[in-house]
Scaffold this motif. Structure first.
Motif, mmCIF file in Angstrom:
data_model
loop_
_atom_site.group_PDB
_atom_site.id
_atom_site.type_symbol
_atom_site.label_atom_id
_atom_site.label_comp_id
_atom_site.label_asym_id
_atom_site.label_seq_id
_atom_site.Cartn_x
_atom_site.Cartn_y
_atom_site.Cartn_z
ATOM 1 N N GLU A 172 0.856 -1.191 0.000
ATOM 2 C CA GLU A 172 0.000 0.000 0.000
ATOM 3 C C GLU A 172 0.888 1.235 0.000
ATOM 4 N N VAL A 173 0.804 2.016 -1.051
ATOM 5 C CA VAL A 173 1.620 3.216 -1.195
ATOM 6 C C VAL A 173 0.677 4.399 -1.409
ATOM 7 N N VAL A 174 0.680 5.332 -0.464
ATOM 8 C CA VAL A 174 -0.273 6.438 -0.487
ATOM 9 C C VAL A 174 0.467 7.757 -0.261
ATOM 10 N N ASP A 175 0.108 8.779 -1.037
ATOM 11 C CA ASP A 175 0.657 10.134 -0.865
ATOM 12 C C ASP A 175 2.190 10.114 -0.843
ATOM 13 N N SER A 176 2.790 9.407 -1.805
ATOM 14 C CA SER A 176 4.239 9.205 -1.778
ATOM 15 C C SER A 176 4.852 9.439 -3.164
ATOM 16 N N ASN A 177 6.187 9.427 -3.193
ATOM 17 C CA ASN A 177 6.945 9.486 -4.433
ATOM 18 C C ASN A 177 7.952 8.333 -4.430
ATOM 19 N N LEU A 178 7.965 7.562 -5.505
ATOM 20 C CA LEU A 178 8.891 6.444 -5.607
ATOM 21 C C LEU A 178 9.684 6.558 -6.900
ATOM 22 N N ASP A 179 10.967 6.231 -6.831
ATOM 23 C CA ASP A 179 11.797 6.207 -8.026
ATOM 24 C C ASP A 179 12.894 5.163 -7.813
ATOM 25 N N ARG A 180 13.047 4.269 -8.786
ATOM 26 C CA ARG A 180 14.072 3.227 -8.717
ATOM 27 C C ARG A 180 14.021 2.524 -7.355
ATOM 28 N N ALA A 181 12.897 1.873 -7.113
ATOM 29 C CA ALA A 181 12.668 1.266 -5.804
ATOM 30 C C ALA A 181 11.934 -0.062 -5.968
ATOM 31 N N VAL A 182 12.202 -0.978 -5.027
ATOM 32 C CA VAL A 182 11.515 -2.264 -4.986
ATOM 33 C C VAL A 182 10.779 -2.342 -3.654
#
Length: 321
Positions: A270-280
């Motif tokens: 569950e990913v909410v209100d976030s920023n992801l880059d080059r991630a597992v």
């Protein structure tokens, strides 16, 4: 022909992600590192049996993985070790496996953490044509990186010099832990090498010893190769597989979140209100109000209001700011 998949390492540089799982089970896209190898070995009819060489610590995990798969060839061969400082060394472990399993055929040996872009069947074709000990070699393009591997010097496709982990490499062509040995090397060469007091650890020392006695040929290739032993190399492999795209499992929840490139979010996360880059992001992890880059977040982890870069977060961890 037999095959041995080396899967006995403890991957301490990837802890805590690999503290309780073999690194060969790390997902790269929609598969795992070792399953890519298993699939190719399964498809090659010349290979009739695949021995998976692992340690006591991860034996149960491999038993379960093989049992639940559709592969017919792999069988487990367990070293009598459960910690890094008890290991026999790769050459020593191979000699023990050959004796333990009664292997007397031509044998392919490949590291289970090798992500390679060539077809293993092409490597076997090359080996059969040369009928000598054969290695796979790749240009890493960096003298600094070459220091960590076995350096290969060629005359055509014949190895004329081999140096294990040289301090001052003269080229960037290295051996990548994919080997094929004729039956006479399997039945007597390993024993002769070890009986003479040679280094039982790195296979490169054995290749160097063979090169001066029987001759060795090298199968060179272009494309991609990843030795998945560090967080950086694992993320590089994931990025290569995803090729700038993102992979989000249908059972994951991603809301009001910006995904950059090469992001893998697994089932139940569950990913909410976030920023992801080059991630597992592993299964059942929860990230709220987070900015995560170049990081690996293990399963059932809860992160809230966190800014991470270059992080390894172990399973069942809770971090809030």
């Amino acid at each position: 022909m037999k095959a041995v998949v080396l899967a006995g390492g403890y991957a301490t540089r990837l802890w805590p992600i690999t503290k309780n799982r073999p690194k060969m089970f790390l997902p790269v896209g929609d598969s795992t590192v070792i399953d890519r190898i298993f699939a190719e070995l399964e498809a090659d009819e010349r290979i009739d049996e695949v021995f998976v060489s692992t340690n006591e610590r991860f034996a149960d995990a491999f038993h379960e993985h093989i049992r639940e798969s559709d592969y017919e060839k792999p069988t487990l061969s367990v070293e009598d070790t459960s910690a890094e400082d008890e290991k026999f060394g790769v050459v020593g472990a191979l000699a023990q496996l050959f004796e333990r399993e009664g292997v007397t055929d031509d044998t392919l040996v490949i590291a289970g953490d090798n992500l390679i872009s060539f077809d293993i069947s092409e490597f076997v074709d090359f080996f059969e044509a040369k009928d000598t000990p054969t290695i796979a070699a790749y240009d890493v393009g960096s003298y600094e990186r070459a220091k960590s591997y076995g350096l290969v010097e060629l005359d055509g496709d014949e190895v004329i010099n081999f140096q294990e982990k040289p301090e001052n490499p003269k080229s960037t062509l290295v051996s990548i832990a994919c080997y094929a040995f004729p039956e006479d090397v399997v039945t007597s060469g390993f024993d002769e090498y070890l009986a003479s007091g040679e280094n039982p650890d790195e296979p490169g020392w054995f290749v160097e010893w063979l090169q001066s006695r029987t001759g060795v040929h090298a199968f060179t290739f272009e494309g991609a190769w990843f030795d998945i032993g560090t967080p950086e190399s694992y993320l590089d492999a994931v990025a290569w597989q995803l090729d700038g795209e993102n992979l989000v499992h249908e059972d994951a929840t991603v809301e009001n979140t910006t995904l950059g490139e090469d992001v893998h979010v697994m089932a139940g996360a569950e990913v909410v209100d976030s920023n992801l880059d080059r991630a597992v992001i592993f299964p059942d992890a929860t990230l709220h109000d987070c900015d995560v880059r170049n990081s690996i977040i293990d399963e059932d982890t809860h992160l809230e209001d966190i800014d991470f870069s270059g992080a390894l977060v172990g399973a069942h961890t809770r971090i809030t700011n």
